[in-house]
Design a protein around this motif. Sequence first.
Motif, PDB file in Angstrom:
ATOM      1  N   LEU A 122     -13.866   9.142  12.868  1.00 12.35           N
ATOM      2  CA  LEU A 122     -13.146   8.482  13.963  1.00 12.35           C
ATOM      3  C   LEU A 122     -12.399   7.303  13.356  1.00 12.35           C
ATOM      4  N   THR A 123     -11.076   7.333  13.503  1.00 12.99           N
ATOM      5  CA  THR A 123     -10.212   6.396  12.763  1.00 12.99           C
ATOM      6  C   THR A 123      -9.494   5.409  13.676  1.00 12.99           C
ATOM      7  N   THR A 124      -8.984   4.353  13.053  1.00 12.04           N
ATOM      8  CA  THR A 124      -8.026   3.465  13.712  1.00 12.04           C
ATOM      9  C   THR A 124      -6.724   3.541  12.907  1.00 12.04           C
ATOM     10  N   ILE A 125      -5.688   2.851  13.406  1.00 10.18           N
ATOM     11  CA  ILE A 125      -4.394   2.935  12.707  1.00 10.18           C
ATOM     12  C   ILE A 125      -4.440   2.398  11.273  1.00 10.18           C
ATOM     13  N   MET A 126      -5.491   1.656  10.932  1.00 10.87           N
ATOM     14  CA  MET A 126      -5.524   1.078   9.585  1.00 10.87           C
ATOM     15  C   MET A 126      -6.135   2.019   8.549  1.00 10.87           C
ATOM     16  N   ASP A 127      -6.636   3.159   8.978  1.00 14.86           N
ATOM     17  CA  ASP A 127      -7.291   4.092   8.050  1.00 14.86           C
ATOM     18  C   ASP A 127      -6.326   5.213   7.689  1.00 14.86           C
ATOM     19  N   ARG A 128      -5.859   5.175   6.452  1.00 12.18           N
ATOM     20  CA  ARG A 128      -4.887   6.190   6.033  1.00 12.18           C
ATOM     21  C   ARG A 128      -5.629   7.477   5.660  1.00 12.18           C
ATOM     22  N   ILE A 129      -5.392   8.530   6.436  1.00 12.87           N
ATOM     23  CA  ILE A 129      -6.036   9.807   6.138  1.00 12.87           C
ATOM     24  C   ILE A 129      -4.962  10.716   5.547  1.00 12.87           C
ATOM     25  N   ASP A 130      -4.855  10.650   4.215  1.00  7.69           N
ATOM     26  CA  ASP A 130      -3.846  11.441   3.513  1.00  7.69           C
ATOM     27  C   ASP A 130      -4.535  12.537   2.703  1.00  7.69           C
ATOM     28  N   ALA A 131      -3.751  13.246   1.902  1.00  3.09           N
ATOM     29  CA  ALA A 131      -4.308  14.378   1.147  1.00  3.09           C
ATOM     30  C   ALA A 131      -5.454  13.923   0.253  1.00  3.09           C
ATOM     31  N   SER A 132      -5.293  12.741  -0.339  1.00  4.83           N
ATOM     32  CA  SER A 132      -6.331  12.274  -1.253  1.00  4.83           C
ATOM     33  C   SER A 132      -7.642  11.997  -0.497  1.00  4.83           C
ATOM     34  N   VAL A 146      -2.857   6.621  20.217  1.00  2.00           N
ATOM     35  CA  VAL A 146      -1.887   7.715  20.376  1.00  2.00           C
ATOM     36  C   VAL A 146      -1.139   7.995  19.072  1.00  2.00           C
ATOM     37  N   GLY A 147      -0.636   6.939  18.422  1.00  3.28           N
ATOM     38  CA  GLY A 147       0.173   7.110  17.214  1.00  3.28           C
ATOM     39  C   GLY A 147      -0.680   7.657  16.059  1.00  3.28           C
TER      40      GLY A 147
END
Length: 330
Positions: free
Chosen positions: A51-61, A77-78
């Motif tokens: 469960l994330t907030t906008i500050m947690d970058r969930i990228d390929a790595s 939403v974003g």
Amino acid sequence: MNKPKVLITRQLLPEALDQVSEFADMEVWPDTYPPSPEELRTLLKDKHGVLTTIMDRIDASAMDSAPNLKVVSQLGVGVDHIDVDEATKRRILVGNTPGVLAKATADIAFALLMSAARRVSEGDHWVHDKQWELAFHPLHWLGVDVHSTTLGIVGLGETGLEMVKRAQGFDMKVIYYSRTRKPDLEAKYSIEFVDFKDLLQTADFVSLHVAYTPETHFLIGEPEFKLMKPTSILVNAARGPVVDPKALYDALNQNIIYAAGLDVTYPEPISPDDPLLDLKNVVITPHMGSSAISTRRNTMYMAVENMAAGLEGRKLVACVNPSLYQDLGI
Ligand code: NAP
């Protein structure tokens, strides 16, 4: 039976965490600041959900380090900080929370609009600075009217529509530009679709409510400010990089536009040295559009439900990549 393991990247209200504990073993990141990308990778190693907030970058790595990940549930939403295409390739569902926070976000956007127009924040600072010596002067503290003006909405999604409703209570005419035209809403709310350039040239208030994507990066820059009226006000409660910050500073400093109200900046947080902070004709709040207690509680409940559904192989309340349902047999 072992419960699935989930990471909650920030403290939540206890009632939301209680709900998570019913269906998952959770690890809650305890700090106010987010985990670093490296810490996030380590935390995700054995997790089935996050469960994330906008500050947690969930990228390929981040996803590389999480072979068991089934669902990313965004509190908001974003989802511009989540690589949704990459998640879809890896059959990871991504959830978000439309429907619960647009009203609160529009409340802040409208508050910024009013504050910038009627100099509410500027007046308040002045009084708190103990500068109020003359009770009244007919030529002091003149702002611009809000009522009976034209509001131009850029991006007619949920928040944009809530802005329409608020504007109508102030006898404003509403024009809009969005990626897709919405004839049903035009008829229902007596609003008019115009092209982007016309909107910039006509509106007294330009309020931004687009998603942040490569197409909306720096949507408002120097050429767009030059089209706007010198009496106009820009409101941004969408995402900071929808507006070019250098062009924004120049437009405000050189009175190319009258004022701005911002709930988001680029970068965030704004640097203490940012020259924007020295200008009086800009009101800035710290990305608090959806920060109202019952709204935040409902947003948490929705994000928790998205997480539970993703782990249990059910449809999410709101899914950003629903094309996966068929693949996953949901
Ligand atoms: P939404 O319902 O998804 O609406 C986003 C709108 O952006 C859509 O209606 C879409 O238009 C429009 N759009 C996307 N790309 C566009 C483009 N290239 N040109 C024109 N319009 C485009 O989301 P929302 O709830 O209204 O929120 C809007 C954004 O505000 C979110 O994405 C988020 O980044 C931000 N937000 C900020 C806060 C805060 O705390 N300040 C809170 C909530 C949301 P069409 O429908 O016409 O395709």
